[in-house]
Design an enzyme around this catalytic site. Structure first.
Site, short mmCIF file in Angstrom:
data_model
loop_
_atom_site.label_atom_id
_atom_site.label_comp_id
_atom_site.label_asym_id
_atom_site.label_seq_id
_atom_site.Cartn_x
_atom_site.Cartn_y
_atom_site.Cartn_z
N TYR A 24 1.12 -7.38 -9.53
CA TYR A 24 0.58 -6.85 -8.28
C TYR A 24 -0.07 -7.94 -7.43
CZ TYR A 24 -2.81 -5.37 -4.96
OH TYR A 24 -3.53 -5.29 -3.82
N ASP A 58 0.86 -1.27 -6.10
CA ASP A 58 -0.43 -0.96 -6.74
C ASP A 58 -0.47 0.56 -7.00
OD1 ASP A 58 -0.79 0.12 -4.20
OD2 ASP A 58 -2.94 -0.16 -4.33
N GLU A 94 -8.46 -9.72 -3.74
CA GLU A 94 -7.50 -9.01 -4.58
C GLU A 94 -7.96 -8.94 -6.04
OE1 GLU A 94 -5.28 -7.14 -3.68
OE2 GLU A 94 -4.98 -7.72 -1.60
N CYS A 116 -2.77 9.71 1.58
CA CYS A 116 -1.99 10.13 0.42
C CYS A 116 -2.86 10.01 -0.84
CB CYS A 116 -0.72 9.29 0.28
SG CYS A 116 0.51 9.99 -0.84
N CYS A 128 -1.56 15.33 4.50
CA CYS A 128 -0.17 15.08 4.89
C CYS A 128 0.05 15.20 6.41
CB CYS A 128 0.76 16.04 4.15
SG CYS A 128 0.73 15.81 2.36
#
Length: 366
Positions: free
Chosen positions: A128, A146, A45, A198, A205
Site C-alpha cells: 500500500y 487501502d 502514510e 462510502c 450513496c
DNA sequence: CAACCGTGGCC
DNA sequence: TGGCCAAGGTT
C-alpha cells in the site's frame, strides 16, 4: 458486468472531477495537481497506517517541526522518535520509521526513491505505502489499495469472496480503473470518498460521484461488502503493576524488549501477564523476592483496563514507597520524576497507570 | 496464510 | 457498554 469495467476513463474522470471540487485540505496534502514533498508523503502514510486522519494530524505537525528533513530524522536517537510517537500505537512503525530514514539518508542520498520496487525494499513500506508514495509524491500510475479502496471496489462489483482472500481480486479490479495521469490525486480521492461517503456503515450513496456504477448500491446491500471472516474472541490477561517511588519522588521505569508488544517503549515493572490475576503477596514475591510487606486496606488502586489488538489487559497498580534511596530488592531500571514523564516513551497503557496512581492515594512501604 | 501488533471514536 | 473499525506491515 457493470460500466466501470467497460469504461475505465469515464470512471476515473468522474472521480478526478469530484476531487477537484471536493478534496479535503489535510496537513500533508498539496493542492490538486501539485507534487508534494516525498518526505511529507512518506511520514504521513506511515502514520496513517490503521490510524485515523484526526489522530495523525498533531503527530504529523510535531514530527515535521522536530525533524524538518529525512536526514534530521535519521540523525535523531531512536528513543526520541519513540517518545514523539508515544500514544500513536503500533510502535514497530516508529522503529521502522527510524530505520527507513537512515536507509534513505545513507543509501539514497537523502532522497526517496521513486520506483515501486525500491520503495518496497525500505523498512515499514509495504504494497500500500509503496504505491501511495509512488503515485502521490512521484505522479506514477501505480494502483493504490487501502481499506477504503478495498471497500469501494468490493461494493462496486459486489465481490462475495471474503477478505483477505479477496485482496488479489480487488487489486486486479482496482488496477483496471487506475488512470495513467494523476494517479496520486485519484487514489487520494478514492480514500476521501471511502472515509466520508462510502463508509462501512450508513454509506451516503446519494453523494457519491460513481453511485450509478455501483452494483451494491443497485442491489441495496452496500453494507454487506467487503465480506469479512468472523472475529475471534479476545482473551484477557491480568497482572500487578508496580509504581516504585524513591524518597526523592523519582519512579522506576524499564525499557521493554526491542521487538514485540510495545517494543522499545518504557513501562512500569509488572508481573507476567497471565490469564489469572496474581495475588498481591505473590506479586511482591515475584517482583522483589520477598513478601515481607504488610498489606493494609487501601493499598491498591483502581484496575487499569486496556484492550490491545488481540487481547484485553487488566493491571492492578500497587504503589511502593521506598524508605531508602537504594534497595537491592528493587529491579534495575531508570528513575524518572513524574514531571518528566512527558519526555519519556510511555505508551497509552502506561499513561493510564500514571492516571490511576495520581487519582488514588494508597501505598505500601518497602 | 494467520498471527501479531495500539489506540481512540463511534453507535 | 463493548464490539467494530481505521490511509497496513512483518513474520
Amino acid at each position: 458486468m457493470t460500466y466501470p469495467m467497460r469504461a475505465q476513463k469515464p470512471f476515473s474522470r468522474a472521480i478526478l472531477d469530484w476531487y477537484d471540487s471536493h478534496a479535503r485540505t489535510l496537513p500533508w496534502r498539496s493542492l490538486p495537481g501539485v507534487r508534494p514533498d516525498p518526505y511529507h508523503v512518506w511520514l504521513s502514510e506511515i502514520m496513517l497506517q490503521q490510524t485515523t486522519v484526526v489522530t495523525v494530524g498533531p503527530y504529523f505537525e510535531k514530527f515535521l517541526a522536530a525533524w524538518p528533513t529525512v536526514a534530521d530524522m535519521a540523525a535523531a536517537p531512536l528513543d526520541d522518535i519513540l517518545t514523539a510517537w508515544a500514544g500513536l500505537g503500533y510502535y514497530a512503525r516508529a522503529r521502522n520509521l527510524h530505520k527507513c530514514a537512515i536507509a534513505v539518508t545513507k543509501e539514497h542520498g537523502g532522497r526517496f526513491p521513486s520506483s515501486l520496487d525500491a520503495l518496497l525494499s525500505l523498512p515499514g513500506i509495504g504494497p500500500y505505502t509503496a504505491a501511495a508514495i509512488a503515485a502521490i509524491a512521484f505522479d506514477q500510475p501505480e494502483t493504490v489499495v487501502d481499506g477504503n479502496i478495498e471497500r469501494i471496489i468490493a461494493r462496486l462489483y459486489r465481490i462475495e469472496t471474503p477478505l483477505p482472500a479477496a485482496k488479489k481480486e480487488i487489486t486486479v479490479a482496482a488496477d483496471e480503473l487506475t488512470p495513467e495521469k494523476r494517479a496520486g490525486d485519484y487514489a487520494q480521492c478514492l480514500m476521501d470518498i471511502g472515509a466520508t461517503i462510502c463508509t462501512p456503515r450508513n454509506p451516503k450513496c446519494d453523494q457519491c460521484p460513481v453511485e450509478k456504477a455501483c452494483a451494491a448500491r443497485a442491489a441495496g446491500d452496500m453494507e454487506r461488502f467487503p465480506v469479512k471472516p468472523p472475529k475471534k474472541v479476545k482473551p484477557t490477561r491480568r497482572a500487578v503493576v508496580f509504581w516504585i517511588e524513591r524518597p526523592d519522588g523519582h519512579v522506576l521505569l524499564r525499557r521493554r524488549p526491542e521487538k514485540g508488544l510495545l517494543g522499545g517503549m518504557m513501562e512500569f515493572p509488572s508481573t507476567d501477564w497471565r490469564e489469572e490475576m496474581i495475588s498481591i503477596d505473590a506479586a511482591l514475591q515475584e517482583m522483589f523476592g520477598s513478601a515481607a510487606l504488610r498489606l493494609d486496606a487501601g493499598e491498591t488502586l483502581e484496575l487499569v483496563r486496556h484492550t490491545f489488538t488481540h487481547f484485553h489487559l487488566q493491571l492492578r497498580p500497587v504503589v511502593i514507597r521506598l524508605k531508602n534511596a537504594r534497595d537491592n530488592r528493587v529491579p534495575e531500571g531508570e528513575w524518572v520524576s513524574s514531571s518528566d514523564f512527558s519526555s519519556r516513551a510511555l505508551p497509552t497503557l502506561m499513561q493510564k497507570v500514571v492516571a490511576a496512581v495520581e487519582k488514588g492515594q494508597g501505598s505500601l512501604a518497602l
